[in-house]
Motif scaffolding. Sequence first.
Motif, short mmCIF file in Angstrom:
data_model
loop_
_atom_site.label_atom_id
_atom_site.label_comp_id
_atom_site.label_asym_id
_atom_site.label_seq_id
_atom_site.Cartn_x
_atom_site.Cartn_y
_atom_site.Cartn_z
N PHE A 1 0.85 -1.20 0.00
CA PHE A 1 0.00 0.00 0.00
C PHE A 1 0.88 1.25 0.00
O PHE A 1 0.63 2.21 -0.73
CB PHE A 1 -0.91 0.00 1.23
CG PHE A 1 -2.21 -0.72 1.04
CD1 PHE A 1 -2.26 -2.00 0.51
CD2 PHE A 1 -3.41 -0.13 1.39
CE1 PHE A 1 -3.45 -2.68 0.35
CE2 PHE A 1 -4.61 -0.78 1.22
CZ PHE A 1 -4.63 -2.06 0.69
N ARG A 2 1.90 1.24 0.86
CA ARG A 2 2.74 2.42 0.97
C ARG A 2 3.48 2.67 -0.34
O ARG A 2 3.65 3.82 -0.76
CB ARG A 2 3.73 2.24 2.13
CG ARG A 2 4.48 3.52 2.46
CD ARG A 2 5.00 3.54 3.88
NE ARG A 2 5.92 2.44 4.17
CZ ARG A 2 6.55 2.31 5.34
NH1 ARG A 2 6.36 3.20 6.30
NH2 ARG A 2 7.37 1.31 5.55
N GLY A 3 3.90 1.60 -1.01
CA GLY A 3 4.54 1.78 -2.31
C GLY A 3 3.59 2.37 -3.33
O GLY A 3 3.97 3.25 -4.12
N ALA A 4 2.34 1.92 -3.34
CA ALA A 4 1.37 2.45 -4.29
C ALA A 4 1.07 3.92 -4.02
O ALA A 4 0.80 4.69 -4.96
CB ALA A 4 0.09 1.63 -4.22
N LEU A 5 1.15 4.32 -2.75
CA LEU A 5 0.83 5.70 -2.38
C LEU A 5 2.05 6.63 -2.41
O LEU A 5 1.90 7.84 -2.24
CB LEU A 5 0.21 5.73 -0.98
CG LEU A 5 -1.20 5.13 -0.85
CD1 LEU A 5 -1.55 4.89 0.61
CD2 LEU A 5 -2.23 6.05 -1.50
N ALA A 6 3.23 6.06 -2.59
CA ALA A 6 4.46 6.84 -2.49
C ALA A 6 4.44 8.08 -3.39
O ALA A 6 4.82 9.18 -2.95
CB ALA A 6 5.67 5.97 -2.78
N PRO A 7 4.05 7.99 -4.67
CA PRO A 7 4.04 9.20 -5.49
C PRO A 7 3.11 10.28 -4.93
O PRO A 7 3.44 11.48 -4.98
CB PRO A 7 3.54 8.70 -6.85
CG PRO A 7 3.88 7.24 -6.87
CD PRO A 7 3.69 6.78 -5.46
#
Length: 530
Positions: free
Chosen positions: A344-350
């Motif tokens: 989830f955090r990777g998907a939200l990083a941008p």
Amino acid sequence: MRIALAQFNPVVGDLAGNTRKILDLAQEAMRAGADVLVTPELALTGYSPEDLLLRDHFYKACDAALDQLLELDGITLVIGHPVKLGNERFNAATVLRDGNRLGQYHKMLLPNDEVFDECRYFLPGAAPLVFEQNGTKVGVLICEDVWALDPAAETADAGAEVVVVLNASPFHRNKIETRREIVAYRVQETGLPFAYVNMFGGQDELVFDGGSFALNKAGEVVAQAPAFADSLLMVDFDDGDLQVGARTALPGPEESVYRTLVTGVHDYITKNGFPGVLLGLSGGIDSALTLAIAVDALGADKVHAVMMPSRYTADISVDDARDMIARLGVKYEEIAIWPIFESFRGALAPSFAGLAEDTTEENLQARIRGTLLMALSNKTGKLVLTTGNKSEMTTGYATLYGDMAGGFAVLKDVAKTLVYQLAEWRNAQGEVIPRRIIERPPSAELRPDQKDQDSLPPYDVLDAIMQRYVEFNQSAEDIIADGFEESDVCRVVRLLKINEYKRRQAPVGPRITQRAFGKDWRYPITNRFS
């Protein structure tokens, strides 16, 4: 004359099932030599049918059920039910005997506070009802009518020698004692003995605790039914007074609350046809108490606990959860959430670029857990029990679509300090909650070294402020004048107000106080009053 008080657990809207129960109880009462069977308020429909009471065909079904009871011979029935006469609706009690309708009483006083809104549905009655049985004149009242003098006085003036009272009186703390005190006042004022029958069972957030009783002319308890159980209590009227009969000891304060929660869970799950329950087990006190209640309510075979550790979950939390599972024997599994969180955090990083971590990441962990539990619920049909307590609901210390995700909030009206008391009471009956869970400082474990008291006042302070403001309707100024720190009071009141939108989206849960979040608490979300 022998009176049978039929304390039983109806299901709202199940007219056929409720009618069968009444007929079975009537047969049992006749075998015990009873002349009169008295049911609780709205026993035919369950309490409260709410907006079913606005539908004409609901009354037609009630009339048909009443006709079925009319066919019974050999005993007088006093049946609580709703009735529609022309365009007017009443909360009624009809007296039936051997195919005859001896009279119908309409409730005079309609409660319109706390969880009650009977004025929405009914008109008040205007006349007493007294019928004769074995040469004795029996008066009839319904619930709220006994909480004021006038209906009882009118019944006495109409010639009653004994009064039966039909009730659907829901539990809150100290309610059992209050009922006795109120009826004792009526005994003293009228000089008549009273037989009081109360409903038993859970209906959404309300739990009816039973505890039917009879007072003689001296105001003494001469018969007492158990609390939190079906019961057919016999009480004899002889020599102008009610005579001593069976008397069952009533539960103490903590046991009453615990059994209310157990009844609420049991009836919500069974009456709605769920095959069982799911809950997230964290190793903390709230989920541990919820698990104990669920097992006591449903049995271990219908309970599924899920531990969902992250890297912030202490090893002792997992160990304590496993320890409790071993004691109770429920289905258990562990699902690690950190890989999902990293995804989830990777998907939200941008989208989060340049922004510091905050409660967003904490809430994301809670929402992953909520998603997993709801997925298991969808797959198995089991209902998710949430584990948050009233202190957390007051301050918003809970995550929407996270730990608030579920179908029934077992501790919704239980303050954190009471959670500990209930855990100790339950362990005194046989230890199921590991001591370390009770003794450890509470923590959401969503960041390193997190403790609840980092974000909230001490729970004894928080709960005292919450009780005064929410349950007793005291102002912030009055609470401060009682000796509480102004900063603590203002903080709790502010958190209460800004989190109303969360509470509106929370599942229902058992009511144990006179001001539970739900029907009792109706504050606007959009609100600038200070």
